[in-house]
Enzyme design. Structure first.
Site, PDB file in Angstrom:
ATOM      1  CG  HIS A 177      -1.720   1.235   1.422  1.00 55.06           C
ATOM      2  ND1 HIS A 177      -3.075   1.304   1.167  1.00 55.06           N
ATOM      3  CD2 HIS A 177      -1.357   2.475   1.821  1.00 55.06           C
ATOM      4  CE1 HIS A 177      -3.504   2.543   1.404  1.00 55.06           C
ATOM      5  NE2 HIS A 177      -2.471   3.272   1.815  1.00 55.06           N
ATOM      6  CD  GLU A 178       1.884   3.727   3.724  1.00 57.82           C
ATOM      7  OE1 GLU A 178       2.253   4.766   3.149  1.00 57.82           O
ATOM      8  OE2 GLU A 178       0.824   3.659   4.364  1.00 57.82           O
ATOM      9  CG  HIS A 181       0.362   6.199  -0.891  1.00 59.46           C
ATOM     10  ND1 HIS A 181      -0.783   6.756  -1.413  1.00 59.46           N
ATOM     11  CD2 HIS A 181      -0.010   5.643   0.293  1.00 59.46           C
ATOM     12  CE1 HIS A 181      -1.795   6.550  -0.581  1.00 59.46           C
ATOM     13  NE2 HIS A 181      -1.354   5.874   0.463  1.00 59.46           N
ATOM     14  CE1 TYR A 192      -3.713  10.083   0.304  1.00 55.93           C
ATOM     15  CE2 TYR A 192      -3.601  11.494   2.235  1.00 55.93           C
ATOM     16  CZ  TYR A 192      -3.702  10.242   1.673  1.00 55.93           C
ATOM     17  OH  TYR A 192      -3.785   9.136   2.489  1.00 55.93           O
ATOM     18  CD  GLU A 201      -5.069   6.072   1.539  1.00 54.91           C
ATOM     19  OE1 GLU A 201      -5.217   4.881   1.874  1.00 54.91           O
ATOM     20  OE2 GLU A 201      -3.985   6.654   1.641  1.00 54.91           O
ATOM     21  CG  ASP A 274      -9.264  10.284   6.286  1.00 50.45           C
ATOM     22  OD1 ASP A 274      -8.021  10.296   6.163  1.00 50.45           O
ATOM     23  OD2 ASP A 274      -9.992   9.390   5.798  1.00 50.45           O
ATOM     24  CG  HIS A 279      -7.246   6.765   5.076  1.00 48.43           C
ATOM     25  ND1 HIS A 279      -6.742   8.036   5.281  1.00 48.43           N
ATOM     26  CD2 HIS A 279      -6.183   5.979   4.787  1.00 48.43           C
ATOM     27  CE1 HIS A 279      -5.422   8.000   5.151  1.00 48.43           C
ATOM     28  NE2 HIS A 279      -5.062   6.771   4.846  1.00 48.43           N
TER      29      HIS A 279
HETATM   30 ZN   LIG Z   1      -2.484   5.322   2.103  1.00 46.53          ZN
END
Ligand SMILES: [Zn+2]
Length: 360
Positions: A177-178, A181, A192, A201, A274, A279
């Site tokens: 996931h990271e 990005h 974002y 996301e 958020d 998310h």
């Molecule tokens: Zn993320």
């Protein structure tokens, strides 16, 4: 200014954590200092880092172009912060070195390798920038740090507080996931905030899940479609951070609260928190991907994953894309890649209809 955007429309990597702020906010308000302490500390550290991102940008533009073809081999380096916050920390494992005693270091090394592998083997992409970018990660960051993040240049993993979260290197999809990005940052660079942020996301969840499925050799039917399985401590009522199969069902816990993700546009959450629910509403495109992939069957990275990858990297996706813009491009990509009237086109179109995102 919208977070993640620059005034000159320039290239600014966002600070992306895996645990969203609404989860940590809730923990920080807990009466038990053993729970609220680490959460408060993590939130403070995250906001500090978010601020710092604004001045340490544009590494990609500054990088010298390489003349030779990028390597088919990952170039990984793992560092140990030894519970401090100085990055990158002490070098503890380099590419090709044997596994050491520290399981956290070994998991980070493997997770970086698995991510490199999926992008190379499935999509012929050389590392996250498409040009062999070395992959760096720091483990044992800070004390009781309840998060993992991509800071625009490297991965950073906390050990968790042991009460709510365990070691952040445990789920391979969190590593994927990271790093995704990073891929998004180098390609569509989705803003974002709001819907483009939720798409950003969702890209990370989609390819994070595919990295796990590819590593385990799972079909769409065999996969659990969870993000962060194995991360929640044994006492927590929940199975993961998010569910692509059934958004909103990942956890329901006295301390953590309930998973707030919607699975369709009917339950779309309007919020300023958020980053406008990045998310939260990512549950909608996540669920569309799950529906398309399971309708097609087989290995999800081959068809649905290929279509999503084509859109992310194809150059037509705007950095301000809304769900409907993205959905229309996946329909077009399914047609371009697999033909008009194919099952791919049908599965992708139907998936967006099912989650209530307009494609016409
Ligand atoms: Zn993320």
């Amino acid at each position: 200014m919208v977070p993640g955007m620059t005034t000159n429309g320039g290239f600014e990597p966002v600070f992306c954590t895996v645990v969203p702020p609404h989860v940590l906010d809730k923990l920080a308000r807990n009466d038990d200092p053993a729970l609220s302490g680490p959460a408060r500390r993590t939130l403070m550290r995250d906001s500090e880092l978010r601020g710092r991102r604004r001045v340490t940008t544009e590494f990609a533009l500054a990088a010298a172009p390489t003349a030779k073809a990028p390597s088919e081999q990952a170039l990984r380096t793992i560092y140990d912060a030894r519970h401090g916050t100085a990055l990158p920390g002490t070098k503890v494992r380099e590419e090709g070195a044997d596994p050491g005693q520290d399981a956290t270091v070994n998991r980070a090394y493997s997770g970086l390798g698995a991510t490199f592998e999926l992008f190379l083997k499935a999509y012929a992409r050389h590392s996250i920038d498409g040009d062999g970018l070395p992959l760096d990660a720091t483990v044992h960051y800070d004390e009781n740090y309840n998060n993992a993040f991509w800071n625009g240049e490297q991965m950073v993993f906390g050990d968790g507080d042991g009460e709510i979260f365990l070691d952040f290197t445990i789920p391979i999809d969190v590593i994927g996931h990271e790093l995704t990005h990073g891929v998004t940052q180098y390609t569509a660079n989705l803003t974002y905030y709001g819907q483009p942020g939720a798409l950003n996301e969702s890209m990370s969840d989609v390819f994070g899940a595919l990295i796990k499925q590819y590593t385990l050799g799972q079909t769409a039917a065999e996969a659990d479609w969870l993000i962060g399985a194995g991360l929640l401590a044994p006492g927590v009522s929940g199975k993961a951070l998010r569910s692509m199969k059934e958004p909103g069902s990942a956890y329901d816990d006295d301390v953590l609260g309930k998973d707030p993700q919607p699975g369709t546009m009917d339950d779309y959450v309007r919020t300023g928190r958020d980053n406008g629910g990045v998310h939260i509403n990512s549950g909608i495109p996540n669920h569309a991907f799950y529906l398309a992939a399971t309708a097609l069957g087989g290995h999800a990275w081959e068809k649905a994953g290929q279509v999503w990858y084509d859109v992310l990297t194809g150059g037509e996706l705007s950095d301000r894309a809304m769900f409907t813009d993205f959905a229309k491009l996946t329909v077009k990509a399914a047609k371009d890649r697999f033909g008009d009237g194919g099952e791919e086109l049908q599965a992708v179109s139907k998936a967006w209809e099912q989650v209530g995102v307009r494609i016409s």
